[in-house]
Motif scaffolding. Structure first.
Motif, PDB file in Angstrom:
ATOM      1  N   MET A   1       0.833  -1.189   0.000  1.00 38.53           N
ATOM      2  CA  MET A   1       0.000   0.000   0.000  1.00 38.53           C
ATOM      3  C   MET A   1       0.866   1.235   0.000  1.00 38.53           C
ATOM      4  SD  MET A   1      -1.291   0.081   3.894  1.00 38.53           S
ATOM      5  CE  MET A   1      -0.239   0.868   5.043  1.00 38.53           C
ATOM      6  N   THR A   2       0.342   2.312  -0.445  1.00 39.78           N
ATOM      7  CA  THR A   2       1.113   3.538  -0.529  1.00 39.78           C
ATOM      8  C   THR A   2       0.665   4.535   0.517  1.00 39.78           C
ATOM      9  OG1 THR A   2      -0.377   4.645  -2.039  1.00 39.78           O
ATOM     10  CG2 THR A   2       1.302   3.225  -3.013  1.00 39.78           C
ATOM     11  N   MET A   3       1.478   5.586   0.676  1.00 41.97           N
ATOM     12  CA  MET A   3       1.151   6.674   1.587  1.00 41.97           C
ATOM     13  C   MET A   3       1.257   7.964   0.814  1.00 41.97           C
ATOM     14  SD  MET A   3       0.757   5.453   4.789  1.00 41.97           S
ATOM     15  CE  MET A   3       1.351   6.668   5.927  1.00 41.97           C
ATOM     16  N   LYS A   4       0.615   8.056  -0.368  1.00 40.16           N
ATOM     17  CA  LYS A   4       0.774   9.223  -1.229  1.00 40.16           C
ATOM     18  C   LYS A   4       0.220  10.490  -0.589  1.00 40.16           C
ATOM     19  CE  LYS A   4      -0.119   6.749  -5.523  1.00 40.16           C
ATOM     20  NZ  LYS A   4      -1.076   6.680  -6.596  1.00 40.16           N
ATOM     21  N   GLY A   5      -0.985  10.406  -0.095  1.00 43.79           N
ATOM     22  CA  GLY A   5      -1.691  11.616   0.270  1.00 43.79           C
ATOM     23  C   GLY A   5      -1.659  11.897   1.744  1.00 43.79           C
ATOM     24  N   PHE A   6      -2.049  13.110   2.065  1.00 43.32           N
ATOM     25  CA  PHE A   6      -2.187  13.491   3.464  1.00 43.32           C
ATOM     26  C   PHE A   6      -3.593  14.000   3.663  1.00 43.32           C
ATOM     27  CE2 PHE A   6      -0.533  14.114   7.513  1.00 43.32           C
ATOM     28  CZ  PHE A   6      -0.918  15.325   8.014  1.00 43.32           C
ATOM     29  N   ALA A   7      -4.040  14.031   4.890  1.00 48.03           N
ATOM     30  CA  ALA A   7      -5.413  14.437   5.155  1.00 48.03           C
ATOM     31  C   ALA A   7      -5.676  15.868   4.729  1.00 48.03           C
ATOM     32  CB  ALA A   7      -5.676  14.328   6.656  1.00 48.03           C
ATOM     33  N   PRO A   8      -6.906  16.156   4.283  1.00 43.11           N
ATOM     34  CA  PRO A   8      -7.268  17.546   4.044  1.00 43.11           C
ATOM     35  C   PRO A   8      -7.081  18.355   5.313  1.00 43.11           C
ATOM     36  CG  PRO A   8      -8.923  16.066   3.166  1.00 43.11           C
ATOM     37  CD  PRO A   8      -7.973  15.221   3.968  1.00 43.11           C
ATOM     38  N   GLU A   9      -6.459  19.478   5.182  1.00 40.63           N
ATOM     39  CA  GLU A   9      -6.115  20.284   6.358  1.00 40.63           C
ATOM     40  C   GLU A   9      -7.312  21.085   6.823  1.00 40.63           C
ATOM     41  OE1 GLU A   9      -2.810  23.592   7.737  1.00 40.63           O
ATOM     42  OE2 GLU A   9      -2.931  22.906   5.663  1.00 40.63           O
TER      43      GLU A   9
ATOM     44  N   ALA B   1       0.745   7.358  12.072  1.00 43.19           N
ATOM     45  CA  ALA B   1       1.383   6.862  10.851  1.00 43.19           C
ATOM     46  C   ALA B   1       2.136   8.014  10.219  1.00 43.19           C
ATOM     47  CB  ALA B   1       0.337   6.317   9.885  1.00 43.19           C
ATOM     48  N   GLY B   2       3.242   7.697   9.550  1.00 41.85           N
ATOM     49  CA  GLY B   2       4.028   8.761   8.947  1.00 41.85           C
ATOM     50  C   GLY B   2       4.972   8.240   7.890  1.00 41.85           C
ATOM     51  N   ALA B   3       5.705   9.155   7.306  1.00 40.83           N
ATOM     52  CA  ALA B   3       6.732   8.809   6.329  1.00 40.83           C
ATOM     53  C   ALA B   3       7.900   9.756   6.517  1.00 40.83           C
ATOM     54  CB  ALA B   3       6.192   8.911   4.907  1.00 40.83           C
ATOM     55  N   ASN B   4       9.105   9.176   6.637  1.00 42.31           N
ATOM     56  CA  ASN B   4      10.316   9.972   6.841  1.00 42.31           C
ATOM     57  C   ASN B   4      10.153  10.986   7.974  1.00 42.31           C
ATOM     58  OD1 ASN B   4      11.512   8.553   4.777  1.00 42.31           O
ATOM     59  ND2 ASN B   4      11.242  10.161   3.244  1.00 42.31           N
ATOM     60  N   ASN B   5       9.552  10.527   9.068  1.00 37.50           N
ATOM     61  CA  ASN B   5       9.386  11.325  10.286  1.00 37.50           C
ATOM     62  C   ASN B   5       8.420  12.497  10.149  1.00 37.50           C
ATOM     63  OD1 ASN B   5      11.001   9.823  12.108  1.00 37.50           O
ATOM     64  ND2 ASN B   5      12.863  10.715  11.248  1.00 37.50           N
TER      65      ASN B   5
ATOM     66  N   LEU C   1     -11.534   8.660   7.768  1.00 33.92           N
ATOM     67  CA  LEU C   1     -11.515   9.214   6.414  1.00 33.92           C
ATOM     68  C   LEU C   1     -10.084   9.411   5.916  1.00 33.92           C
ATOM     69  CD1 LEU C   1     -14.363  11.903   6.569  1.00 33.92           C
ATOM     70  CD2 LEU C   1     -14.329   9.862   5.127  1.00 33.92           C
ATOM     71  N   ILE C   2      -9.201   9.819   6.814  1.00 34.33           N
ATOM     72  CA  ILE C   2      -7.797  10.012   6.440  1.00 34.33           C
ATOM     73  C   ILE C   2      -7.176   8.680   6.022  1.00 34.33           C
ATOM     74  CG2 ILE C   2      -5.508  10.620   7.297  1.00 34.33           C
ATOM     75  CD1 ILE C   2      -6.894  12.674   9.107  1.00 34.33           C
ATOM     76  N   TYR C   3      -7.366   7.649   6.852  1.00 34.79           N
ATOM     77  CA  TYR C   3      -6.814   6.346   6.504  1.00 34.79           C
ATOM     78  C   TYR C   3      -7.439   5.807   5.224  1.00 34.79           C
ATOM     79  CZ  TYR C   3      -4.196   5.866  10.873  1.00 34.79           C
ATOM     80  OH  TYR C   3      -3.292   6.031  11.890  1.00 34.79           O
ATOM     81  N   GLN C   4      -8.727   6.049   5.039  1.00 32.70           N
ATOM     82  CA  GLN C   4      -9.376   5.616   3.803  1.00 32.70           C
ATOM     83  C   GLN C   4      -8.774   6.319   2.595  1.00 32.70           C
ATOM     84  OE1 GLN C   4     -13.425   6.518   4.873  1.00 32.70           O
ATOM     85  NE2 GLN C   4     -13.902   4.402   5.387  1.00 32.70           N
ATOM     86  N   THR C   5      -8.505   7.611   2.732  1.00 36.13           N
ATOM     87  CA  THR C   5      -7.908   8.374   1.638  1.00 36.13           C
ATOM     88  C   THR C   5      -6.522   7.840   1.293  1.00 36.13           C
ATOM     89  OG1 THR C   5      -9.114  10.382   2.259  1.00 36.13           O
ATOM     90  CG2 THR C   5      -7.147  10.663   0.898  1.00 36.13           C
ATOM     91  N   ILE C   6      -5.734   7.567   2.315  1.00 33.39           N
ATOM     92  CA  ILE C   6      -4.385   7.052   2.091  1.00 33.39           C
ATOM     93  C   ILE C   6      -4.441   5.680   1.428  1.00 33.39           C
ATOM     94  CG2 ILE C   6      -2.299   6.196   3.235  1.00 33.39           C
ATOM     95  CD1 ILE C   6      -2.766   8.371   5.368  1.00 33.39           C
ATOM     96  N   LEU C   7      -5.223   4.769   2.016  1.00 29.52           N
ATOM     97  CA  LEU C   7      -5.225   3.399   1.528  1.00 29.52           C
ATOM     98  C   LEU C   7      -5.923   3.257   0.183  1.00 29.52           C
ATOM     99  CD1 LEU C   7      -5.931   1.504   4.872  1.00 29.52           C
ATOM    100  CD2 LEU C   7      -3.763   1.704   3.658  1.00 29.52           C
ATOM    101  N   SER C   8      -6.882   4.144  -0.109  1.00 33.23           N
ATOM    102  CA  SER C   8      -7.593   4.054  -1.382  1.00 33.23           C
ATOM    103  C   SER C   8      -6.705   4.444  -2.558  1.00 33.23           C
ATOM    104  CB  SER C   8      -8.844   4.938  -1.366  1.00 33.23           C
ATOM    105  OG  SER C   8      -8.494   6.305  -1.315  1.00 33.23           O
ATOM    106  N   GLU C   9      -5.548   5.058  -2.270  1.00 31.78           N
ATOM    107  CA  GLU C   9      -4.625   5.417  -3.330  1.00 31.78           C
ATOM    108  C   GLU C   9      -3.605   4.310  -3.587  1.00 31.78           C
ATOM    109  OE1 GLU C   9      -3.037   9.138  -2.115  1.00 31.78           O
ATOM    110  OE2 GLU C   9      -4.845  10.230  -2.647  1.00 31.78           O
TER     111      GLU C   9
ATOM    112  N   MET D   1      -7.650  -3.897   0.257  1.00 30.63           N
ATOM    113  CA  MET D   1      -7.639  -3.140  -0.984  1.00 30.63           C
ATOM    114  C   MET D   1      -7.776  -4.048  -2.206  1.00 30.63           C
ATOM    115  SD  MET D   1      -7.671  -0.233   0.198  1.00 30.63           S
ATOM    116  CE  MET D   1      -7.875   0.422  -1.456  1.00 30.63           C
ATOM    117  N   ALA D   2      -7.340  -5.288  -2.071  1.00 27.86           N
ATOM    118  CA  ALA D   2      -7.413  -6.215  -3.199  1.00 27.86           C
ATOM    119  C   ALA D   2      -8.752  -6.948  -3.262  1.00 27.86           C
ATOM    120  CB  ALA D   2      -6.276  -7.237  -3.110  1.00 27.86           C
TER     121      ALA D   2
END
Length: 226
Positions: A1-9, A185-189, A122-130, A66-67
C-alpha cells in the motif's frame, strides 16, 4: 500500500466561515524530522519483535482489504473495519487536542471522540484508497520505551530512483494491557497526528481557546465528516 496523500487540512477560522477550502498536504515532503533525534536513538534502543510481527499482520490485512474489491464503497467499509480493529482512536484523539484535552467538558467529549474517529478514518481511507500496487514490508523497529514503539517499513523491491525507493513508512504503536495498537502513521518522520495536533490547537486558539474553542473545532469536524 502507498502513503501518497495526506489528510485535508482543517483551517483556522474567525467564526465567520464554517470551514475553509480543503487543501492536501503530503507525507512525502522533505523537511526536518518532527521527532528530533529519533534516527540517533535507533542504534541505542532495542528492537521489538512482537511489534514488528503485529505490524506485518496489519499490512497483510490492509493489502487484502484493498485487493478484495474494486468498489470504493466496499474498500472503505473494509478499511473502516481494519481501523476499528488496529487503531487506538481514543488515545490519538486525546493526543491531537494537546493541552485542550483537559479543558473539554463531558458533553463536548461525547461529541468530539466519535467525530474524531470518523475524521481520522476518512484520512486512513484516503491514504489506503490510493493503493496502486506497491506493497510494504517491515524492516525494523525502535522501542522508545516498553509501551512506545516505532515500526519502520519500505516498499518491497523498490529500485534506485523509484519514487518511494528512499521513503521509510513508519507506524507508531502503543502497548496497552490489552495489546498493541497503532496511534500514528508517517513517512520519513512526518507524522499525521503531529500535523493534526498543530491544526487542531490552531483552530481552538483562534476561536477563543478553552471550551469555546473546542466548540468551534467540533463544529468544523462535523462539517468535515458530513
Amino acid at each position: 500500500m502507498t502513503m501518497k496523500g495526506f489528510a485535508p487540512e482543517i483551517e483556522k477560522t474567525d467564526g465567520s466561515e464554517s470551514c475553509a477550502p480543503t487543501r492536501r498536504r503530503t507525507l512525502l515532503a522533505g523537511g526536518a524530522a518532527l521527532l528530533g533525534g529519533s534516527s540517533l536513538l535507533a542504534s541505542a534502543l532495542a528492537q521489538d519483535s512482537a511489534a514488528e510481527t503485529f505490524m506485518r499482520e496489519v499490512l497483510v490485512d490492509a493489502n487484502a482489504a484493498m485487493a478484495a474489491s474494486a468498489d470504493r464503497n466496499e474498500q472503505f467499509r473494509l478499511i473502516d473495519r481494519l481501523v476499528d480493529r488496529h487503531v487506538d482512536m481514543r488515545r490519538t484523539g486525546r493526543f491531537v487536542l494537546g493541552r485542550y484535552a483537559r479543558q473539554m467538558t463531558q458533553e463536548q467529549a461525547a461529541q468530539y471522540y466519535p467525530l474524531f474517529r470518523k475524521f481520522a478514518t476518512l484520512i486512513y481511507q484516503t491514504i489506503l484508497s490510493e493503493y496502486d500496487g506497491e506493497a510494504l514490508e517491515v524492516t525494523g523497529s525502535v522501542a522508545r520505551s516498553e509501551r512506545d514503539i516505532i515500526v519502520n517499513s519500505k516498499v518491497i523491491n523498490a529500485r534506485p530512483g523509484d519514487r518511494f525507493a528512499d521513503t521509510v513508512f513508519q507506524w507508531r504503536l502503543y502497548r496497552a494491557p490489552s495489546g498493541l495498537k497503532v496511534v500514528d502513521a508517517g513517512a520519513n518522520n512526518i507524522w499525521l497526528a503531529i500535523e493534526q495536533r498543530s491544526q487542531f490547537e490552531s483552530v481552538i486558539a483562534n476561536n477563543g481557546g478553552g471550551t469555546k474553542g473546542v466548540d468551534a473545532l467540533i463544529s468544523l469536524l462535523k462539517d468535515r465528516v458530513e
